[in-house]
Design a protein around this motif. Structure first.
Motif, short mmCIF file in Angstrom:
data_model
loop_
_atom_site.label_atom_id
_atom_site.label_comp_id
_atom_site.label_asym_id
_atom_site.label_seq_id
_atom_site.Cartn_x
_atom_site.Cartn_y
_atom_site.Cartn_z
N ILE A 1 35.23 30.20 50.30
CA ILE A 1 36.08 31.23 49.70
C ILE A 1 37.34 30.53 49.20
O ILE A 1 38.15 30.03 49.99
N THR A 2 37.51 30.44 47.88
CA THR A 2 38.61 29.71 47.29
C THR A 2 39.40 30.61 46.35
O THR A 2 38.92 31.65 45.91
N LYS B 1 54.60 38.36 37.83
CA LYS B 1 54.42 38.89 39.19
C LYS B 1 54.40 37.76 40.21
O LYS B 1 54.94 37.89 41.31
N VAL B 2 53.76 36.63 39.83
CA VAL B 2 53.76 35.47 40.72
C VAL B 2 55.18 34.95 40.90
O VAL B 2 55.60 34.59 42.01
N GLY B 3 55.96 34.91 39.81
CA GLY B 3 57.34 34.44 39.90
C GLY B 3 58.21 35.33 40.77
O GLY B 3 59.10 34.85 41.47
N ALA C 1 45.85 38.67 44.47
CA ALA C 1 45.01 39.53 45.31
C ALA C 1 44.97 39.06 46.76
O ALA C 1 44.73 39.86 47.67
N SER C 2 45.19 37.77 46.99
CA SER C 2 45.13 37.23 48.35
C SER C 2 46.38 37.54 49.17
O SER C 2 46.37 37.37 50.39
N HIS C 3 47.48 37.97 48.49
CA HIS C 3 48.75 38.30 49.15
C HIS C 3 49.33 37.09 49.89
O HIS C 3 50.08 37.26 50.87
N ALA D 1 51.34 29.20 49.32
CA ALA D 1 50.55 28.41 48.37
C ALA D 1 51.54 27.59 47.57
O ALA D 1 52.46 28.15 46.96
N TYR D 2 51.39 26.26 47.56
CA TYR D 2 52.41 25.37 47.01
C TYR D 2 52.08 25.01 45.57
O TYR D 2 50.93 24.69 45.24
N TYR D 3 53.12 25.05 44.71
CA TYR D 3 52.99 24.82 43.27
C TYR D 3 53.51 23.43 42.92
O TYR D 3 54.67 23.11 43.18
N ASP D 4 52.63 22.60 42.34
CA ASP D 4 53.05 21.25 41.93
C ASP D 4 51.96 20.69 41.04
O ASP D 4 50.98 21.38 40.71
N ASN D 5 52.13 19.39 40.66
CA ASN D 5 51.11 18.79 39.80
C ASN D 5 49.85 18.48 40.60
O ASN D 5 49.89 18.32 41.83
N GLU D 6 48.75 18.38 39.90
CA GLU D 6 47.44 18.23 40.55
C GLU D 6 47.37 16.98 41.41
O GLU D 6 46.81 17.01 42.51
#
Length: 620
Positions: free
Chosen positions: A415-416, A451-453, A425-427, A475-480
């Protein structure tokens, strides 16, 4: 243009602003400023520097004044590299001088005499506006860095910094003949920059139109003139241009989220997974329906043969007999007669396999499990039905086995979270390392991104970041590539990295740049060098070297591997069987103690008497 001696040129009038804008639009090569008041010239140069009103790499001629060389003017003279000064001597003679550029990069302000000029004569054999940026003569250039994979990382083997941007800076040092000195800024002295509207109420370059907040430590170092360059995976945000200069993009990174991953590990349900709920309901319904059909055919056959036993449909028949007197049970003669009773051969009617409803259900269930019948039924209708029911059992079991084998051969589904819609949707609250990333989402035109922001939190990198992500706390936002590093950097052996997933959808391909001092005279040289390195494939090669130890997510194993985890369902089934058996044992014990032992015909010294009585009088 003539200005008043009392005018504050750092906050010039509208007329001066329009005049300067006209100069910039005409692309004038030489700018001559003959203001005698050094304080006014200093204020005017600051205005040009802050607002980028003129191209500071053009040629400037100024009158020499000691007030122009105050210590707080050093960073300006590192920008106005094409400036010469005229200093009046005796008898209409002038000394022409300029700033020693390579020295000022090290914080030393030195004037270099070019020539002596006398009015009415020419300056022969002298280059007044020489190119000062092509060769820095081995000057030491401070470079602020921030470790961020794959651009900057510390290598213990070489005891030095490595990475794509470190290689770029080393190549620039060789091309421009300077020595980069890397240092990490002191985080305890971190400052916040609040940026408001541009200077003078209008900015022709369009910078500073909205109030913004910058918390990038690297940008602060360069803006405070503590470093000439800053590297560490800086992205091309327009808000940075109010404080620093950005180079051409040397790379475009895929920015996405590192999210928790879970698996549908329902191995305890392996035995029931081959069929859906509706399929299982149909199998159980067919079990009782076929058992009832067997019983009904056996009953009809008994009617045809006039051999109907009293046992058929006993539970549906209403009891019409008279209850036996309690005194009869205690009569010795009655008990002796019951104990000596033996049924005659004529009274024994032969019973078939399916004459009892309980046997019908049990035998139907046993055939479904490939258990052979004790013997074939005596009646041909039941034999024919048994054969067709065997065919049904063979097809059903073959289907079950095929589905069961497929479940054992394939790994458990993962489940990803692979899109922004899935993330919402995952909250799970999204988080980023800098405020600029959050502002990027808030300024987006896409409603999902906004909405994410709104839900995004700005959190720095902490030691428990991967633990928090694996627990679904963020959930962390950064480069791949940096997210790959977080997945494989689990040195504790806890296996947290295997429970992390990099979202497949790239939110944006963000350009990565170097930061330089505002209006830096080296920008054009740096941009040209980066362009050549990109075209030559050097940056791509350095990127491959930096990420070779950062593998992408491995696909799930597809081989048929049977392990104890998958086999655990058998123990679950065995445990359920044990529990049902024990409950059945307790139920039989309770029935024997509270029903059979309390019957008047039960004798603890002669237990068979009760059962003979029930055969003769089954309804008593």
């Amino acid at each position: 243009m003539r200005v008043n001696a009392s005018a504050d040129l750092q906050r010039p009038s509208k007329q001066v602003e329009l005049f300067v804008q006209a100069l910039k639009s005409s692309d004038c090569e030489l700018n001559l400023i003959t203001i005698l008041n050094g304080w006014q010239v200093q204020r005017f140069l600051r205005y040009i520097y802050e607002s980028r009103a003129l191209d500071m790499q053009k040629k400037f001629i100024l009158l020499h004044d000691s007030r122009l060389f105050d210590r707080d003017m050093i960073h300006l003279w590192s920008v106005f590299v094409g400036t010469v000064f005229l200093r009046r001597q005796l008898e209409n003679k002038f000394t022409i001088s300029t700033i020693a550029f390579s020295g000022i990069l090290s914080g030393v302000l030195v004037l270099k005499n070019i020539a002596n000029w006398e009015a009415g004569k020419s300056v022969n054999g002298r280059i007044l506006f020489a190119d000062k940026t092509s060769n820095l003569y081995g000057a030491t250039i401070p470079v602020a860095i921030s470790e961020h994979v794959p651009m900057v990382l510390w290598a213990n083997a070489t005891n030095s910094f490595q990475g794509v941007e470190v290689e770029i800076m080393n190549a620039l040092g060789k091309a421009l003949n300077f020595k980069p000195v890397y240092y990490k800024p002191n985080q305890s002295e971190n400052m916040d920059w609040e940026l408001e509207n541009g200077y003078g109420g209008g900015n022709p370059d369009g910078y500073g139109q909205n109030e913004s907040h910058i918390d990038s430590m690297l940008v602060e170092e360069v803006a405070a003139h503590s470093a000439r360059f800053a590297i560490g995976d800086l992205h091309q945000f327009q808000v940075y241009l109010q404080l620093v200069e950005l180079s051409l993009p040397h790379n475009f990174e895929c920015l996405t989220f590192l999210t928790p991953e879970s698996s549908t590990d329902n191995s305890w349900q392996t035995f029931i997974l081959p069929f859906s709920g509706g399929m299982w309901a149909g199998v159980l319904l067919s079990l009782f329906v076929v058992g009832t059909v067997f019983y009904a055919i056996s009953f009809l056959n008994a009617i045809i043969n006039r051999n109907v036993s009293s046992g058929f449909f006993r539970c549906l028949r209403r009891y019409r007999g008279v209850a036996m007197d309690a005194k009869t049970y205690r009569r010795i003669s009655f008990r002796i007669a019951i104990s000596r009773y033996r049924p005659s051969k004529e009274s024994r009617s032969p019973r078939d396999l399916f004459d009892d409803y309980t046997n019908c259900i049990l035998l139907t269930y046993s055939m479904l499990l490939y258990v052979a019948l004790p013997r074939m039924p005596r009646n041909w209708p039941l034999r024919v039905l048994t054969g067709w029911y065997w065919i049904y059992c063979i097809l059903l079991v073959a289907t079950y086995r095929a589905s069961f084998t497929a479940i054992l051969a394939n790994p458990a589904a993962r489940i990803t979270i692979d899109t922004l819609e899935d993330l919402l949707a995952s909250h799970i609250p999204p988080s980023a390392g800098v405020t600029e990333n959050r502002q990027f989402f808030l300024d987006a035109t896409d409603e999902i991104a906004r909405k994410v922001g709104e839900k995004m939190e700005v959190t720095g990198h902490t030691d428990d970041l991967t633990t928090r992500i694996s627990k679904g706390q963020c959930a962390y936002y950064d480069n791949e590539f940096y997210l790959r590093y977080l997945r494989v950097a689990d040195n504790t052996g806890s296996g947290i990295g295997s429970s992390l997933h990099i979202m497949k959808e790239c939110v944006v391909y963000m350009p990565v740049v170097l930061a330089m001092e505002k209006n830096s005279a080296l920008k054009q040289r740096v941009d040209n060098s980066i362009q050549h390195m990109t075209e030559g494939g050097l940056i791509s090669k350095w990127l491959k070297d930096a990420i070779q130890h950062l593998p992408a997510e491995a696909p799930a194993q597809q081989e048929a591997l049977m392990n104890i985890q998958k086999f655990w369902s058998s123990f679950v089934a065995l445990g359920i069987g044990y529990v049902i058996s024990i409950l059945t044992l307790f139920a039989e014990r309770w029935h024997f103690k509270h029903i059979i032992m309390k019957h008047p015909m039960y004798d603890v010294y002669n237990p068979g008497l009760y059962y003979k009585f029930k055969r003769i009088y089954p309804e008593q």
